[in-house]
Design an enzyme around this catalytic site. Structure first.
Site, PDB file in Angstrom:
ATOM      1  N   THR A 229     -18.151 -10.021 -27.829  1.00  0.00           N
ATOM      2  CA  THR A 229     -17.493 -11.174 -26.982  1.00  0.00           C
ATOM      3  C   THR A 229     -16.128 -10.704 -26.632  1.00  0.00           C
ATOM      4  OG1 THR A 229     -18.958 -12.440 -28.258  1.00  0.00           O
ATOM      5  CG2 THR A 229     -17.272 -13.691 -26.872  1.00  0.00           C
TER       6      THR A 229
ATOM      7  N   LYS B 284     -21.599 -16.272 -21.346  1.00  0.00           N
ATOM      8  CA  LYS B 284     -21.366 -16.579 -22.895  1.00  0.00           C
ATOM      9  C   LYS B 284     -20.058 -17.569 -23.002  1.00  0.00           C
ATOM     10  CE  LYS B 284     -20.964 -15.365 -27.271  1.00  0.00           C
ATOM     11  NZ  LYS B 284     -21.998 -15.680 -28.398  1.00  0.00           N
TER      12      LYS B 284
ATOM     13  N   LYS C   9     -12.547 -18.532 -31.413  1.00  0.00           N
ATOM     14  CA  LYS C   9     -12.232 -17.343 -30.534  1.00  0.00           C
ATOM     15  C   LYS C   9     -12.914 -17.383 -29.142  1.00  0.00           C
ATOM     16  CE  LYS C   9     -13.893 -12.770 -29.846  1.00  0.00           C
ATOM     17  NZ  LYS C   9     -14.582 -11.450 -30.181  1.00  0.00           N
TER      18      LYS C   9
END
Ligand code: NAD
Length: 290
Positions: free
Chosen positions: A87, A162, A237
């Protein structure tokens, strides 16, 4: 297929092991983590990438990905595919894609949902950005490491999907936790609250599948003293990546911004680090309005 696998941490190791178990020839490299069973150890990233049909990366962040990609791409054979499953920020995904294209290497950004459990069980969902031809080459590998791969569009589209998904998740979990804490104060039984909301218009994955209240709904980290699961710092994050992307394209995301602030405070100034992201519930319970 010959596969290079770079980044053999919590997620990468079981993903590489599943590829090897399925009969692929997997060569792995990590700065510290050992190779899982069935994966041949390389001396460096170039050795893992050389002769590979597909190189998979599963790394902590965009800066590391850019650095690894700059070393790996010149070592890859023409026509091979670099498939990043980490990611990272959309800009890094696009920069790596550009670099790869210039060397006649296909590039995919293919972040995952499903966590360490999904990586071990081979049930991850892949959100994929990049050209059709590269997607077709890697598709059988997605089928081994996961149960679903959605081709979302061109370079960066997987990372975009995402971070949008996880921005919804962060904000939804936060409001689900605060609603439970409010219900407590209003004298509403948590089990009744779950019965109503899980079948009413307030339902969500956070409520129905990952309920933050212990002893209610299906088993979740709340039933295991909020051990992750999906750690609050990983949620933070992803929320930060969503806000970085929103700034880059001038999108107004007030709910995402508030969820980011909340998780930043939880992780950096409170007791959130190392706990599941649903541990916002005891945090809200222990607080009052001011
Ligand atoms: P991790 O820290 O366990 O693994 C990352 C690995 O990369 C480490 O073993 C590290 O040594 C290695 N590494 C770092 N720099 C390297 C380099 N230059 N060359 C080779 N190896 C290097 O992290 P993880 O939990 O496996 O997560 C990996 C990625 O997947 C992250 O981007 C994370 O956001 C994403 N992700 C994680 C989860 C989860 O539940 N853990 C879920 C979805 C997505």
């Amino acid at each position: 297929m010959k596969i290079g696998f770079i980044g053999l941490g919590n997620m990468g190791a079981p993903m590489a092991a599943n590829l090897a178990r399925a009969g692929h020839e997997v060569t792995g490299f990590d700065l510290v983590a050992p190779c899982p069973e069935g994966v041949t150890s390389a001396q460096d990233v170039q050795e893992a990438a050389r002769d590979a049909d597909v190189v998979v990366t599963m790394l902590p962040n965009g800066a590391i990905l850019r650095d690894v990609a700059a070393q790996v791409i010149p070592a890859m054979k023409a026509g091979a595919v670099l498939c990043d499953c980490s990611t990272v920020d959309v800009d890094s995904a696009r920069a790596v894609s550009k670099l790869a294209q210039a060397s006649n290497i296909g590039a995919l950004d293919a972040p995952v949902s499903g966590g360490v459990g999904g990586a071990s069980a081979g049930t991850l969902t892949f959100m994929v950005g990049g050209p059709d031809a590269a997607f077709k080459i890697v598709e059988p590998l997605f089928g081994i490491m996961g149960q679903k791969a959605v081709h979302c569009g061109g370079a960066g589209a997987g990372q975009a999907a995402k971070i949008c998904n996880n921005m919804i998740l962060g904000a939804t979990m936060a409001v689900t936790c605060e609603a439970f804490a409010l219900a407590d104060k209003l004298g509403l039984d948590r089990a009744r609250m779950f019965d109503v909301v899980s079948t009413s218009s307030g339902y969500s994955w956070s409520m129905n599948a990952y309920c933050p209240a212990p002893g209610i709904g299906p088993q979740s980290p709340a039933d295991n003293d909020y051990k992750p699961g999906f750690a609050a710092e990983l949620m933070l994050k992803d929320l930060r990546l969503s806000q970085q992307a929103a700034e880059a394209v001038n999108a107004d995301t007030p709910m995402g911004a508030r969820a980011t602030e909340l998780y930043a405070s939880f992780v950096d100034n409170e007791d959130g680090k190392g706990r599941d992201f649903s541990a916002l519930l005891p945090r809200f319970v222990s607080r009052s309005r001011s």
